[in-house]
Design a protein around this motif. Structure first.
Motif, PDB file in Angstrom:
ATOM      1  N   TYR A 109      10.156 -21.596-130.213  1.00  0.00           N
ATOM      2  CA  TYR A 109      10.848 -20.361-129.915  1.00  0.00           C
ATOM      3  C   TYR A 109      10.794 -19.517-131.343  1.00  0.00           C
ATOM      4  CZ  TYR A 109      12.931 -22.808-125.991  1.00  0.00           C
ATOM      5  OH  TYR A 109      13.325 -23.604-125.094  1.00  0.00           O
ATOM      6  N   THR A 110      10.864 -18.100-131.134  1.00  0.00           N
ATOM      7  CA  THR A 110      10.790 -17.609-132.161  1.00  0.00           C
ATOM      8  C   THR A 110      12.212 -17.394-132.634  1.00  0.00           C
ATOM      9  OG1 THR A 110       9.059 -16.058-132.053  1.00  0.00           O
ATOM     10  CG2 THR A 110      10.786 -14.993-133.191  1.00  0.00           C
ATOM     11  N   MET A 111      12.839 -17.878-133.931  1.00  0.00           N
ATOM     12  CA  MET A 111      14.053 -17.763-134.341  1.00  0.00           C
ATOM     13  C   MET A 111      14.437 -16.667-135.424  1.00  0.00           C
ATOM     14  SD  MET A 111      15.320 -20.308-132.711  1.00  0.00           S
ATOM     15  CE  MET A 111      16.853 -20.405-133.633  1.00  0.00           C
ATOM     16  N   GLY A 112      15.596 -16.326-135.273  1.00  0.00           N
ATOM     17  CA  GLY A 112      16.226 -15.028-136.315  1.00  0.00           C
ATOM     18  C   GLY A 112      17.329 -15.404-136.927  1.00  0.00           C
ATOM     19  N   TRP A 113      17.437 -14.833-138.180  1.00  0.00           N
ATOM     20  CA  TRP A 113      18.827 -14.778-138.589  1.00  0.00           C
ATOM     21  C   TRP A 113      19.281 -13.456-138.536  1.00  0.00           C
ATOM     22  CZ3 TRP A 113      21.835 -18.373-140.705  1.00  0.00           C
ATOM     23  CH2 TRP A 113      21.262 -19.687-141.169  1.00  0.00           C
ATOM     24  N   TYR A 114      20.522 -13.330-138.521  1.00  0.00           N
ATOM     25  CA  TYR A 114      21.237 -12.045-138.141  1.00  0.00           C
ATOM     26  C   TYR A 114      22.483 -12.164-139.176  1.00  0.00           C
ATOM     27  CZ  TYR A 114      18.810 -12.333-133.772  1.00  0.00           C
ATOM     28  OH  TYR A 114      17.804 -12.181-132.829  1.00  0.00           O
ATOM     29  N   ARG A 115      22.884 -10.857-139.319  1.00  0.00           N
ATOM     30  CA  ARG A 115      24.163 -10.791-140.076  1.00  0.00           C
ATOM     31  C   ARG A 115      25.119  -9.581-139.718  1.00  0.00           C
ATOM     32  NH1 ARG A 115      21.855  -8.910-146.007  1.00  0.00           N
ATOM     33  NH2 ARG A 115      21.323  -6.603-145.649  1.00  0.00           N
ATOM     34  N   ASN A 117      19.804 -17.449-134.223  1.00  0.00           N
ATOM     35  CA  ASN A 117      19.866 -17.445-132.832  1.00  0.00           C
ATOM     36  C   ASN A 117      18.198 -17.471-132.323  1.00  0.00           C
ATOM     37  OD1 ASN A 117      20.296 -17.540-130.015  1.00  0.00           O
ATOM     38  ND2 ASN A 117      22.046 -16.646-130.389  1.00  0.00           N
ATOM     39  N   ARG A 118      18.085 -17.763-131.224  1.00  0.00           N
ATOM     40  CA  ARG A 118      16.554 -17.335-130.581  1.00  0.00           C
ATOM     41  C   ARG A 118      16.395 -15.948-130.630  1.00  0.00           C
ATOM     42  NH1 ARG A 118      14.909 -19.958-124.875  1.00  0.00           N
ATOM     43  NH2 ARG A 118      16.658 -18.542-124.109  1.00  0.00           N
ATOM     44  N   PHE A 119      15.082 -15.410-130.754  1.00  0.00           N
ATOM     45  CA  PHE A 119      14.911 -14.128-130.843  1.00  0.00           C
ATOM     46  C   PHE A 119      15.285 -13.525-129.489  1.00  0.00           C
ATOM     47  CE2 PHE A 119      13.422 -10.524-133.275  1.00  0.00           C
ATOM     48  CZ  PHE A 119      12.543  -9.721-132.587  1.00  0.00           C
ATOM     49  N   SER A 120      14.699 -14.022-128.502  1.00  0.00           N
ATOM     50  CA  SER A 120      14.990 -13.436-127.100  1.00  0.00           C
ATOM     51  C   SER A 120      14.590 -14.119-126.220  1.00  0.00           C
ATOM     52  CB  SER A 120      14.207 -11.880-127.259  1.00  0.00           C
ATOM     53  OG  SER A 120      14.621 -11.385-126.081  1.00  0.00           O
ATOM     54  N   PRO A 121      15.389 -14.434-125.021  1.00  0.00           N
ATOM     55  CA  PRO A 121      16.880 -13.949-124.949  1.00  0.00           C
ATOM     56  C   PRO A 121      17.633 -15.099-125.938  1.00  0.00           C
ATOM     57  CG  PRO A 121      16.100 -15.574-123.063  1.00  0.00           C
ATOM     58  CD  PRO A 121      14.733 -15.291-123.784  1.00  0.00           C
ATOM     59  N   ALA A 122      18.560 -14.365-126.284  1.00  0.00           N
ATOM     60  CA  ALA A 122      19.363 -15.341-126.973  1.00  0.00           C
ATOM     61  C   ALA A 122      20.374 -16.253-126.594  1.00  0.00           C
ATOM     62  CB  ALA A 122      20.399 -14.261-127.918  1.00  0.00           C
ATOM     63  N   TRP A 123      20.338 -17.410-127.275  1.00  0.00           N
ATOM     64  CA  TRP A 123      21.359 -18.335-126.666  1.00  0.00           C
ATOM     65  C   TRP A 123      22.745 -17.963-127.119  1.00  0.00           C
ATOM     66  CZ3 TRP A 123      17.665 -21.758-129.941  1.00  0.00           C
ATOM     67  CH2 TRP A 123      16.740 -22.460-129.193  1.00  0.00           C
ATOM     68  N   SER A 124      23.967 -18.916-126.688  1.00  0.00           N
ATOM     69  CA  SER A 124      25.337 -18.566-127.089  1.00  0.00           C
ATOM     70  C   SER A 124      25.184 -18.680-128.630  1.00  0.00           C
ATOM     71  CB  SER A 124      26.347 -19.444-126.653  1.00  0.00           C
ATOM     72  OG  SER A 124      26.027 -19.528-125.244  1.00  0.00           O
ATOM     73  N   TRP A 125      26.069 -17.630-129.041  1.00  0.00           N
ATOM     74  CA  TRP A 125      25.928 -17.660-130.718  1.00  0.00           C
ATOM     75  C   TRP A 125      27.002 -18.649-131.269  1.00  0.00           C
ATOM     76  CZ3 TRP A 125      23.036 -14.149-133.363  1.00  0.00           C
ATOM     77  CH2 TRP A 125      22.636 -13.298-132.525  1.00  0.00           C
ATOM     78  N   GLY A 126      26.792 -19.145-132.606  1.00  0.00           N
ATOM     79  CA  GLY A 126      27.374 -19.930-133.176  1.00  0.00           C
ATOM     80  C   GLY A 126      28.594 -19.217-133.831  1.00  0.00           C
ATOM     81  N   GLN A 127      29.357 -20.003-134.814  1.00  0.00           N
ATOM     82  CA  GLN A 127      30.201 -19.585-135.555  1.00  0.00           C
ATOM     83  C   GLN A 127      29.718 -18.597-136.905  1.00  0.00           C
ATOM     84  OE1 GLN A 127      33.730 -19.682-134.746  1.00  0.00           O
ATOM     85  NE2 GLN A 127      32.528 -20.398-132.893  1.00  0.00           N
ATOM     86  N   GLY A 128      28.669 -18.885-137.283  1.00  0.00           N
ATOM     87  CA  GLY A 128      28.067 -18.110-138.316  1.00  0.00           C
ATOM     88  C   GLY A 128      28.687 -18.729-139.576  1.00  0.00           C
ATOM     89  N   THR A 129      28.199 -18.425-140.690  1.00  0.00           N
ATOM     90  CA  THR A 129      28.470 -18.815-142.066  1.00  0.00           C
ATOM     91  C   THR A 129      28.879 -17.788-142.748  1.00  0.00           C
ATOM     92  OG1 THR A 129      28.180 -20.268-143.906  1.00  0.00           O
ATOM     93  CG2 THR A 129      26.253 -19.348-142.975  1.00  0.00           C
ATOM     94  N   GLN A 130      29.812 -17.774-143.670  1.00  0.00           N
ATOM     95  CA  GLN A 130      30.184 -16.382-144.648  1.00  0.00           C
ATOM     96  C   GLN A 130      29.584 -16.504-145.641  1.00  0.00           C
ATOM     97  OE1 GLN A 130      32.761 -13.600-143.878  1.00  0.00           O
ATOM     98  NE2 GLN A 130      31.653 -12.993-145.641  1.00  0.00           N
ATOM     99  N   VAL A 131      28.954 -15.346-146.075  1.00  0.00           N
ATOM    100  CA  VAL A 131      28.365 -14.990-147.307  1.00  0.00           C
ATOM    101  C   VAL A 131      28.986 -13.794-148.190  1.00  0.00           C
ATOM    102  CG1 VAL A 131      26.333 -14.229-148.642  1.00  0.00           C
ATOM    103  CG2 VAL A 131      26.079 -15.997-146.857  1.00  0.00           C
ATOM    104  N   THR A 132      29.544 -14.039-149.193  1.00  0.00           N
ATOM    105  CA  THR A 132      30.375 -13.128-150.103  1.00  0.00           C
ATOM    106  C   THR A 132      29.704 -13.046-151.404  1.00  0.00           C
ATOM    107  OG1 THR A 132      32.356 -13.686-148.974  1.00  0.00           O
ATOM    108  CG2 THR A 132      32.564 -12.501-150.954  1.00  0.00           C
TER     109      THR A 132
END
Length: 118
Positions: free
Chosen positions: A36-42, A100-115
């Protein structure tokens, strides 16, 4: 259903670094994470979720212009984990980060906060 768990976020001063991790579990029987192609999003407050970087099954990477030269995406297929190493962080990098997987995406996780703030 695939579960994605992001970790590694936190509060950091401008110019600092963080390393995010995203572990995938509960893949369907026979699924091979490495293909799978995997991506980071924000997603910043009040804004849409944007793709930051992605990595293909061959290890080829691509980055949004806003993070190019500062962020590095990598993967450990044996651990079913994707990483995002972030250097020279700026206040505008403040967001919740997801993978997430690039396409099609799986269900989204909770994410992690970056400040990023002084």
């Amino acid at each position: 259903q695939v579960q994605l768990v992001e970790s590694g976020g936190g509060l950091v001063q401008p110019g600092g670094s963080l390393r995010l991790a995203c572990a995938a579990s509960r893949l369907a029987s026979g699924s091979i994470f490495s293909i799978y192609t995997m991506g980071w999003y924000r997603q910043a407050p009040g804004k849409q979720r944007d793709l930051v970087a992605h990595i293909t099954s061959e290890g080829k990477t691509n980055y949004a212009d806003s993070v190019k030269g500062r962020f590095t995406i990598s993967r450990d297929n044996a651990k079913k984990t994707v990483y995002l190493h972030m250097d020279s962080l700026k206040p505008e990098d403040t967001a919740v980060y997801f993978c997430n997987r690039f396409s099609p995406a799986w269900s989204w996780g909770q994410g992690t906060q970056v400040t990023v703030s002084s």
